[in-house]
Design a protein around this motif. Structure first.
Motif, PDB file in Angstrom:
ATOM      1  N   ARG A   1      35.475  46.215  44.811  1.00 52.77           N
ATOM      2  CA  ARG A   1      36.743  46.131  43.782  1.00 52.77           C
ATOM      3  C   ARG A   1      36.221  46.653  42.313  1.00 52.77           C
ATOM      4  NH1 ARG A   1      37.342  41.175  46.234  1.00 52.77           N
ATOM      5  NH2 ARG A   1      36.730  39.907  44.819  1.00 52.77           N
ATOM      6  N   ARG A   2      35.355  46.272  41.869  1.00 53.30           N
ATOM      7  CA  ARG A   2      34.951  46.638  40.712  1.00 53.30           C
ATOM      8  C   ARG A   2      34.651  48.447  40.477  1.00 53.30           C
ATOM      9  NH1 ARG A   2      37.367  44.839  37.814  1.00 53.30           N
ATOM     10  NH2 ARG A   2      36.218  45.798  36.087  1.00 53.30           N
ATOM     11  N   VAL A   3      34.057  48.734  41.514  1.00 49.85           N
ATOM     12  CA  VAL A   3      34.004  50.263  41.423  1.00 49.85           C
ATOM     13  C   VAL A   3      35.457  50.969  41.555  1.00 49.85           C
ATOM     14  CG1 VAL A   3      33.444  52.274  43.060  1.00 49.85           C
ATOM     15  CG2 VAL A   3      31.874  50.371  42.820  1.00 49.85           C
ATOM     16  N   LYS A   4      36.366  50.477  42.218  1.00 43.76           N
ATOM     17  CA  LYS A   4      37.623  51.010  42.396  1.00 43.76           C
ATOM     18  C   LYS A   4      38.440  50.982  40.836  1.00 43.76           C
ATOM     19  CE  LYS A   4      38.428  50.254  47.104  1.00 43.76           C
ATOM     20  NZ  LYS A   4      39.079  49.704  48.195  1.00 43.76           N
TER      21      LYS A   4
ATOM     22  N   LEU B   1      29.934  39.206  47.979  1.00 49.27           N
ATOM     23  CA  LEU B   1      29.606  39.810  46.750  1.00 49.27           C
ATOM     24  C   LEU B   1      30.054  41.576  46.999  1.00 49.27           C
ATOM     25  CD1 LEU B   1      27.875  40.300  44.375  1.00 49.27           C
ATOM     26  CD2 LEU B   1      25.821  40.420  45.694  1.00 49.27           C
ATOM     27  N   GLN B   2      29.786  42.112  48.064  1.00 48.15           N
ATOM     28  CA  GLN B   2      29.943  43.467  48.432  1.00 48.15           C
ATOM     29  C   GLN B   2      31.334  43.939  48.161  1.00 48.15           C
ATOM     30  OE1 GLN B   2      28.003  44.922  51.818  1.00 48.15           O
ATOM     31  NE2 GLN B   2      29.219  46.691  52.013  1.00 48.15           N
TER      32      GLN B   2
ATOM     33  N   GLY C   1      34.628  41.994  34.389  1.00 47.02           N
ATOM     34  CA  GLY C   1      33.352  41.747  35.319  1.00 47.02           C
ATOM     35  C   GLY C   1      33.556  40.459  36.259  1.00 47.02           C
ATOM     36  N   VAL C   2      32.555  40.537  37.179  1.00 47.07           N
ATOM     37  CA  VAL C   2      32.443  39.385  38.095  1.00 47.07           C
ATOM     38  C   VAL C   2      31.034  38.629  38.211  1.00 47.07           C
ATOM     39  CG1 VAL C   2      34.175  40.506  39.766  1.00 47.07           C
ATOM     40  CG2 VAL C   2      31.716  40.835  40.005  1.00 47.07           C
TER      41      VAL C   2
ATOM     42  N   GLY D   1      43.036  40.068  37.875  1.00 46.12           N
ATOM     43  CA  GLY D   1      44.267  40.709  38.724  1.00 46.12           C
ATOM     44  C   GLY D   1      43.937  42.146  39.115  1.00 46.12           C
ATOM     45  N   ALA D   2      42.527  42.567  38.999  1.00 49.17           N
ATOM     46  CA  ALA D   2      42.436  44.131  39.241  1.00 49.17           C
ATOM     47  C   ALA D   2      42.166  44.295  40.723  1.00 49.17           C
ATOM     48  CB  ALA D   2      41.201  44.297  38.395  1.00 49.17           C
TER      49      ALA D   2
END
Length: 275
Positions: free
Chosen positions: A45-48, A39-40, A153-154, A274-275
């Motif tokens: 990855r979403r932050v980046k 999760l972390q 999103g995830v 793909g992010a």
């Protein structure tokens, strides 16, 4: 409730480093270490990808904040939806004790009526831990969770595993109950089973894909932890650390998904895969 002030970047990264380096609490770590690591990394990855230090995270069925409070500790804003007022009271207390009360919001509700209390398409990440076992329609419950995500999103999905229950009943000498769990459509070993429903990895990935997400990863959780005698883990020098490493190593191997007590699936929207 207004958006809380975002912590500066240096504070955010310091929090990440601190959580990663601090020794985990023994018993809690055995149950959450694998999920927390996955999760972390997904949140990082979403932050980046977004360029934002703080994400909006929804924790459905988040209870007293076992995951919500640490996520808020990373600098993210977390909304917890849970049907239990007592759990939400405990969440408020835990968040205050951790110093993240301004980043945690608890609202009473459930998966079926999720959008009575939160907004559709408003979250960068959704946690759905220990929910699908209890809802009347797991597919509907998951679709609601996914509908809360932004276009990119995830989803973090955690649910009870069928194989782990079968193995546990068999090792306890309850062979008839083990066979019952294996044959039962919901994976229950009998009328006294407190778990309404269990899943295989294939069932969970099918639900995630059916809700329109790509499966990013599947992990087995508590593959060995629930089978090892507690006295051994508590008294043998180095046993806890060695067991944690073993759990982490086995978690990603498909062969062990079939005997895990819980299964964790990371789902990603098509835009973020793909992010």
């Amino acid at each position: 409730m207004s958006d809380p002030m975002r912590p500066p970047a240096s504070h955010h990264h310091a929090s990440v480093a601190s959580l990663r380096s601090d020794p985990p609490r023994p018993r809690t770590a055995l149950r959450t270490a694998v999920v927390w690591e996955v999760l972390q990394e997904a949140l990082d990855r979403r932050v980046k990808a977004t360029g934002r230090e703080s994400l909006d995270v929804l924790d459905t069925g988040g209870g007293s904040g076992k995951f919500a409070v640490p996520v808020a500790g990373l600098g993210h804003r977390v909304t917890v939806v849970d049907p239990s007022p007592n759990a939400l009271f405990a969440l408020e207390r835990r968040a205050a004790e951790a110093g993240v009360a301004d980043r945690v919001k608890g609202v009473q509700g459930d998966a079926r009526g999720l959008f009575d209390v939160v907004e559709r398409g408003a979250y960068d990440a959704v946690l759905c831990h220990g929910v699908l076992e209890y809802v009347d329609d797991p597919a509907e419950g998951l679709r609601n969770a996914v509908a809360a995500l932004r276009p990119e999103g995830v989803l973090s999905l955690l649910a009870a595993g069928l194989g782990g229950a079968v193995l546990a009943r068999a090792l306890a000498g309850h062979f008839t109950e083990a066979k019952q769990a294996l044959d039962d459509p919901n994976g229950r070993w009998g009328s006294g089973d407190p778990m309404p429903r269990r899943f295989t990895a294939e069932q969970l990935t099918g639900l995630v894909e059916g809700a329109g997400l790509a499966v990013g990863a599947v992990h087995g959780v508590r593959v060995f932890a629930d089978l090892v005698p507690g006295v051994l883990v508590d008294t043998e020098p180095g046993a806890m650390e060695a067991l944690l490493k073993l759990e982490a190593a086995a978690a990603e191997l498909p062969a062990f998904h079939a005997v895990a007590t819980q299964l964790h699936v990371l789902g990603e929207t098509q835009g973020s895969a793909g992010a």
